[in-house]
Design a protein around this motif. Structure first.
Motif, PDB file in Angstrom:
ATOM      1  N   THR A 189       0.812  -1.203   0.000  1.00  0.00           N
ATOM      2  CA  THR A 189       0.000   0.000   0.000  1.00  0.00           C
ATOM      3  C   THR A 189       0.851   1.260   0.000  1.00  0.00           C
ATOM      4  O   THR A 189       1.932   1.292   0.579  1.00  0.00           O
ATOM      5  CB  THR A 189      -0.920   0.021   1.223  1.00  0.00           C
ATOM      6  N   GLY A 190       0.332   2.317  -0.654  1.00  0.00           N
ATOM      7  CA  GLY A 190       1.084   3.565  -0.650  1.00  0.00           C
ATOM      8  C   GLY A 190       0.656   4.520  -1.741  1.00  0.00           C
ATOM      9  O   GLY A 190      -0.418   4.387  -2.337  1.00  0.00           O
ATOM     10  N   TRP A 191       1.543   5.469  -2.016  1.00  0.00           N
ATOM     11  CA  TRP A 191       1.289   6.537  -2.972  1.00  0.00           C
ATOM     12  C   TRP A 191       2.546   6.827  -3.777  1.00  0.00           C
ATOM     13  O   TRP A 191       3.658   6.599  -3.306  1.00  0.00           O
ATOM     14  CB  TRP A 191       0.896   7.823  -2.235  1.00  0.00           C
ATOM     15  N   VAL A 192       2.346   7.372  -4.978  1.00  0.00           N
ATOM     16  CA  VAL A 192       3.457   7.906  -5.758  1.00  0.00           C
ATOM     17  C   VAL A 192       3.129   9.367  -6.025  1.00  0.00           C
ATOM     18  O   VAL A 192       2.017   9.704  -6.436  1.00  0.00           O
ATOM     19  CB  VAL A 192       3.705   7.109  -7.055  1.00  0.00           C
ATOM     20  N   TRP A 193       4.118  10.246  -5.772  1.00  0.00           N
ATOM     21  CA  TRP A 193       3.897  11.685  -5.830  1.00  0.00           C
ATOM     22  C   TRP A 193       4.876  12.357  -6.789  1.00  0.00           C
ATOM     23  O   TRP A 193       6.058  12.024  -6.813  1.00  0.00           O
ATOM     24  CB  TRP A 193       4.086  12.314  -4.452  1.00  0.00           C
ATOM     25  N   LEU A 194       4.367  13.328  -7.532  1.00  0.00           N
ATOM     26  CA  LEU A 194       5.211  14.289  -8.232  1.00  0.00           C
ATOM     27  C   LEU A 194       5.342  15.488  -7.305  1.00  0.00           C
ATOM     28  O   LEU A 194       4.336  16.022  -6.835  1.00  0.00           O
ATOM     29  CB  LEU A 194       4.571  14.713  -9.551  1.00  0.00           C
ATOM     30  N   VAL A 195       6.580  15.891  -7.027  1.00  0.00           N
ATOM     31  CA  VAL A 195       6.809  16.961  -6.063  1.00  0.00           C
ATOM     32  C   VAL A 195       7.733  18.025  -6.642  1.00  0.00           C
ATOM     33  O   VAL A 195       8.466  17.787  -7.605  1.00  0.00           O
ATOM     34  CB  VAL A 195       7.433  16.419  -4.754  1.00  0.00           C
ATOM     35  N   GLN A 196       7.688  19.172  -6.022  1.00  0.00           N
ATOM     36  CA  GLN A 196       8.668  20.218  -6.287  1.00  0.00           C
ATOM     37  C   GLN A 196       9.666  20.186  -5.140  1.00  0.00           C
ATOM     38  O   GLN A 196       9.311  20.397  -3.988  1.00  0.00           O
ATOM     39  CB  GLN A 196       7.994  21.586  -6.388  1.00  0.00           C
ATOM     40  N   ASP A 197      10.902  19.904  -5.465  1.00  0.00           N
ATOM     41  CA  ASP A 197      11.971  19.829  -4.478  1.00  0.00           C
ATOM     42  C   ASP A 197      12.945  20.959  -4.782  1.00  0.00           C
ATOM     43  O   ASP A 197      13.812  20.819  -5.645  1.00  0.00           O
ATOM     44  CB  ASP A 197      12.658  18.469  -4.556  1.00  0.00           C
ATOM     45  N   GLY A 198      12.772  22.079  -4.096  1.00  0.00           N
ATOM     46  CA  GLY A 198      13.569  23.253  -4.431  1.00  0.00           C
ATOM     47  C   GLY A 198      13.169  23.775  -5.795  1.00  0.00           C
ATOM     48  O   GLY A 198      12.000  24.080  -6.038  1.00  0.00           O
ATOM     49  N   ASP A 199      14.101  23.827  -6.709  1.00  0.00           N
ATOM     50  CA  ASP A 199      13.829  24.328  -8.061  1.00  0.00           C
ATOM     51  C   ASP A 199      13.583  23.209  -9.063  1.00  0.00           C
ATOM     52  O   ASP A 199      13.463  23.458 -10.267  1.00  0.00           O
ATOM     53  CB  ASP A 199      15.001  25.186  -8.553  1.00  0.00           C
ATOM     54  N   LYS A 200      13.515  21.979  -8.589  1.00  0.00           N
ATOM     55  CA  LYS A 200      13.402  20.840  -9.502  1.00  0.00           C
ATOM     56  C   LYS A 200      12.155  20.006  -9.230  1.00  0.00           C
ATOM     57  O   LYS A 200      11.614  20.010  -8.122  1.00  0.00           O
ATOM     58  CB  LYS A 200      14.653  19.958  -9.387  1.00  0.00           C
ATOM     59  N   LEU A 201      11.747  19.276 -10.252  1.00  0.00           N
ATOM     60  CA  LEU A 201      10.701  18.278 -10.101  1.00  0.00           C
ATOM     61  C   LEU A 201      11.328  16.958  -9.685  1.00  0.00           C
ATOM     62  O   LEU A 201      12.453  16.641 -10.086  1.00  0.00           O
ATOM     63  CB  LEU A 201       9.951  18.070 -11.423  1.00  0.00           C
ATOM     64  N   ALA A 202      10.584  16.189  -8.893  1.00  0.00           N
ATOM     65  CA  ALA A 202      11.060  14.871  -8.486  1.00  0.00           C
ATOM     66  C   ALA A 202       9.852  13.954  -8.301  1.00  0.00           C
ATOM     67  O   ALA A 202       8.728  14.426  -8.086  1.00  0.00           O
ATOM     68  CB  ALA A 202      11.876  14.958  -7.190  1.00  0.00           C
ATOM     69  N   VAL A 203      10.078  12.660  -8.381  1.00  0.00           N
ATOM     70  CA  VAL A 203       9.035  11.661  -8.167  1.00  0.00           C
ATOM     71  C   VAL A 203       9.405  10.858  -6.933  1.00  0.00           C
ATOM     72  O   VAL A 203      10.546  10.398  -6.809  1.00  0.00           O
ATOM     73  CB  VAL A 203       8.880  10.732  -9.385  1.00  0.00           C
ATOM     74  N   ARG A 204       8.466  10.703  -6.008  1.00  0.00           N
ATOM     75  CA  ARG A 204       8.720  10.014  -4.756  1.00  0.00           C
ATOM     76  C   ARG A 204       7.637   8.977  -4.489  1.00  0.00           C
ATOM     77  O   ARG A 204       6.448   9.252  -4.631  1.00  0.00           O
ATOM     78  CB  ARG A 204       8.746  11.001  -3.581  1.00  0.00           C
ATOM     79  N   GLY A 205       8.040   7.792  -4.093  1.00  0.00           N
ATOM     80  CA  GLY A 205       7.099   6.771  -3.655  1.00  0.00           C
ATOM     81  C   GLY A 205       7.049   6.734  -2.142  1.00  0.00           C
ATOM     82  O   GLY A 205       8.084   6.874  -1.478  1.00  0.00           O
ATOM     83  N   TYR A 206       5.868   6.561  -1.577  1.00  0.00           N
ATOM     84  CA  TYR A 206       5.686   6.522  -0.123  1.00  0.00           C
ATOM     85  C   TYR A 206       4.833   5.323   0.254  1.00  0.00           C
ATOM     86  O   TYR A 206       3.891   4.969  -0.459  1.00  0.00           O
ATOM     87  CB  TYR A 206       4.986   7.789   0.375  1.00  0.00           C
ATOM     88  N   GLN A 207       5.139   4.741   1.385  1.00  0.00           N
ATOM     89  CA  GLN A 207       4.334   3.638   1.909  1.00  0.00           C
ATOM     90  C   GLN A 207       3.114   4.172   2.646  1.00  0.00           C
ATOM     91  O   GLN A 207       3.141   5.258   3.240  1.00  0.00           O
ATOM     92  CB  GLN A 207       5.149   2.777   2.878  1.00  0.00           C
ATOM     93  N   ASP A 208       2.055   3.408   2.602  1.00  0.00           N
ATOM     94  CA  ASP A 208       0.851   3.636   3.404  1.00  0.00           C
ATOM     95  C   ASP A 208       0.293   5.049   3.228  1.00  0.00           C
ATOM     96  O   ASP A 208      -0.079   5.431   2.143  1.00  0.00           O
ATOM     97  CB  ASP A 208       1.130   3.295   4.867  1.00  0.00           C
TER      98      ASP A 208
END
Length: 225
Positions: A153-172
């Motif tokens: 279970t979890g989520w995948v997120w598109l985020v703004q990390d400072g001046d850049k885009l990043a993709v992060r996976g998170y549990q639960d």
């Protein structure tokens, strides 16, 4: 001491008022309320069926609010915004609260990102995607890949990390708020989000909603905001 007729009537009226308003007191507003779904349950079909939306919003999302409202009263969280609860409970390691608040907040974001979609990305988002991933197609592929790596279970997120885009996976119930990252898009990869429509084909679910359901203009506006 004798009680006057006026006093007796006043006391009787007060007692009657107390009796009348007791049910109102019992129905005092809860600290956190689930927002209405921003569209009809069948608005996301066929990519996400009305049955999935009904169960996902009406059962799962509602349950997180119900549980949070059992846990929060009598704690400092009762006086916070939902976003503050997510951040504070994460920082304090209060998993019982974080799990419910995180999922309550995550799903509000989840439903909102589909409202009015699908649409084209803003120029700023397209330029950022090209700079950091090679283009919108590559960005979407990165989200699908990262979502597939989330075990269980979890989520995948598109985020703004400072001046850049990043993709992060998170549990639960995990989300970028606890890491001081700006969320731009979040795809639910719990099975209740897709199993009725895609069975065990989680990557297909992610790929389809990214291509055919997400309001990319909305995502781009969050990047600019």
């Amino acid at each position: 001491m004798a009680i006057s007729r006026r006093t007796t009537l006043a006391l009787g009226a007060a007692a009657a008022a107390s009796t009348v308003f007791k049910p109102y007191v019992a129905r005092a507003a809860v600290p956190f309320e689930q927002p209405p779904l921003p569209y009809a349950e069948d608005a996301l079909a066929p990519q996400i069926s009305a049955r999935t939306v009904g169960l996902h919003y009406g059962k799962h999302h509602k349950a997180y609010f119900d549980k949070l409202n059992e846990l929060a009263p009598g704690t400092p969280y009762a006086d916070m915004t939902l976003e503050e609860v997510v951040k504070q409970s994460k920082e304090k390691g209060d998993d019982a609260i974080f799990n419910q608040a995180g999922q309550a907040w995550n799903h509000i974001f989840y439903w909102d990102q589909f409202n009015g979609g699908p649409t084209e990305p803003t120029t700023a988002l397209e330029e950022a995607a090209t700079r950091d991933f090679g283009g919108m197609t590559d960005l979407q592929e990165a989200i699908v890949t990262e979502g597939g790596k989330v075990f269980g279970t979890g989520w995948v997120w598109l985020v703004q990390d400072g001046d850049k885009l990043a993709v992060r996976g998170y549990q639960d119930a995990g989300n970028p708020l606890g890491d001081n990252l700006k969320p731009l898009l979040g795809i639910d990869v719990w099975e209740h989000a897709y199993y009725l429509d895609y069975e065990n084909r989680k990557p297909d679910h992610i790929k389809t909603v990214l291509a055919e359901r997400v309001n990319w203009t909305w995502v781009g506006e969050k990047l600019a905001g």
